[in-house]
Write an enzyme that holds these catalytic residues in place. Structure first.
Site, mmCIF file in Angstrom:
data_model
loop_
_atom_site.group_PDB
_atom_site.id
_atom_site.type_symbol
_atom_site.label_atom_id
_atom_site.label_comp_id
_atom_site.label_asym_id
_atom_site.label_seq_id
_atom_site.Cartn_x
_atom_site.Cartn_y
_atom_site.Cartn_z
ATOM 1 N N GLU A 21 0.745 -1.211 -0.062
ATOM 2 C CA GLU A 21 0.005 -0.227 0.090
ATOM 3 C C GLU A 21 0.846 1.304 -0.092
ATOM 4 O OE1 GLU A 21 -2.268 0.380 3.630
ATOM 5 O OE2 GLU A 21 -3.679 1.730 2.448
ATOM 6 N N GLU A 61 -11.792 1.341 4.992
ATOM 7 C CA GLU A 61 -10.891 1.392 5.901
ATOM 8 C C GLU A 61 -10.800 3.041 6.066
ATOM 9 O OE1 GLU A 61 -6.424 0.001 7.092
ATOM 10 O OE2 GLU A 61 -6.380 1.954 6.012
#
Lengths: 272, 272
Positions: free
Chosen positions: B152, B246
């Site tokens: 990420e 998220e």
């Protein structure tokens, strides 16, 4: 709109001070790019020759709309909310020492990182109370000189005190001084504000200064912020102040400042 | 699109793990909100009862599209780029220990903050070399189990290693493993990417997982990101994976997850 760009009067650690280093040559560059003003980041007015500074900025036809004070935090650790009362007192006296300089240039004094962040063992409410006390004292001293202070909401990663414009509005209520307002910065707003234009409208009459940087903190036009819409919202509040570029010197300060000037001037609503 | 949301299997310091605490009741809530999957943040697979976890997620008809590993960094300090070789070895072994779990759920293993950040005294190039070595070793082990790893890009304030998708693409070239790709997160992209949709197109075939949070890290719809445009760009790449929430549990986890589901489902391009 009147455009300025940030210049540090001494080598600074702060990455987003666009221009750093030799004052004279930087002022010449900034003027040559068509800016009408230069925002000065000054750690300590004591080391500044006020007459000399006045003369050299005038010789380049540059106004000084605002004075940044954050280097006193970054390099000396001064803060309004330090648990040590001596440090808090030094921070307040430091801000007061900017008043003659601000008065001379008709500049806004910026309260950025010198407000500090909530240190370990300090309650959030206590830090906020110290902040309000410090701002009231500084605003009181500045008032007789017709000097204004502008606190900058700064994103959550850089401070834990006043991240958003709505927190800034609440602080204005608590400080209760007519010469206290906000400095809005588009880079921080991109992270913190649900809607940037709505936040600008929320602060309307209390926007004392305005910083532009794009979403990635490069110069306007290098990220995804819609400066047409943002500056239109600012203009619609009746804002008479400056639009000051505080962005990373990438790929270099000259190029960034030139790109910013070009990008902002081409926005249809703000042709001079 | 298939939608999931992040759940921590244990109390976590990480603020953006939307759901924390009791597993069973959280899974029931997530399923009741219409999510088809749950992304699990797991510090150490050793403390997980794999059969039990499989059973309880199945009983709620929830798939597990991805496993987050960042708590091993946040709570134990494990990292691929620590100057201490013992710490780097532990980090690699920890990621490898996720492989059986990922294989069981057909889940992507997320490489977030466990990549570390460049510590004092370590050269950037050295940290990057350690990162490539660690990823190559983990991808090699995962390959025979058909497990994929997704790194990420994370914004500049949280790490100094791989902030943007273009840095992520360069890393993919260096690692050179078909089972290595990226997890893109809209909150980080808002800060780092010049144009979010262009960055999505740049990564096209290597987007292995996708996180949504709005510009202020609240649930989609609470900030200023254009999820219609972003998810359209994602869809246009042929993406067959999950869209996983998220975001901060604000005002609370339930409300945030419900708002996100409502906001994303109403986007015209993505009616199921």
């Amino acid at each position: 709109m009147k455009y300025s760009v940030v210049l540090s009067t001494q080598p600074a650690q702060f990455q987003a001070a666009t221009f750093k280093g030799d004052l004279e040559s930087n002022l010449a560059s900034i003027a040559a790019l068509g800016y009408q003003g230069v925002e000065l980041a000054i750690r300590d007015p004591k080391i500044i020759n006020l007459d000399g500074l006045d003369q050299v900025t005038r010789s380049h036809n540059l106004r000084v709309p605002a004075i940044g004070t954050g280097q006193a935090w970054g390099e000396e650790g001064l803060s309004f909310t330090d648990p040590d009362p001596t440090v808090r007192r030094q921070a307040i006296e430091r801000i007061k020492s900017h008043i003659p300089l601000a008065q001379r240039f008709n500049a806004v004094i910026i309260i950025g990182l010198i407000r500090g962040l909530v240190k370990k063992g300090v309650e959030q409410a206590q830090a906020e109370a110290w902040l309000v006390d410090a701002l009231q004292e500084c605003c009181q001293s500045a008032r007789s000189e017709n000097v204004r202070l502008a606190l900058e909401p700064i994103n959550r990663y850089e401070t834990t005190l006043i991240n958003s414009t709505s927190q800034g509005r609440d602080l204005i209520e608590k400080v209760g001084a007519a010469n206290f307002g906000l400095l809005l910065d588009t880079f921080h707003m991109n992270i913190e504000e649900p809607q940037i234009e709505a936040s600008i409208r929320l602060c309307a009459d209390r926007i004392f200064h305005f910083h532009v940087a794009d979403s990635n903190r490069w110069s306007p036009g290098m990220g995804h912020l819609d400066f047409q819409s943002i500056l239109q919202a600012l203009h619609a509040t009746g804002y008479q102040g400056w639009v000051s570029g505080e962005f990373l010197p990438l790929p270099d300060a000259q190029t960034a400042a030139r790109r910013s000037a070009t990008h902002l001037r081409q926005l249809s609503a703000f042709k001079n």
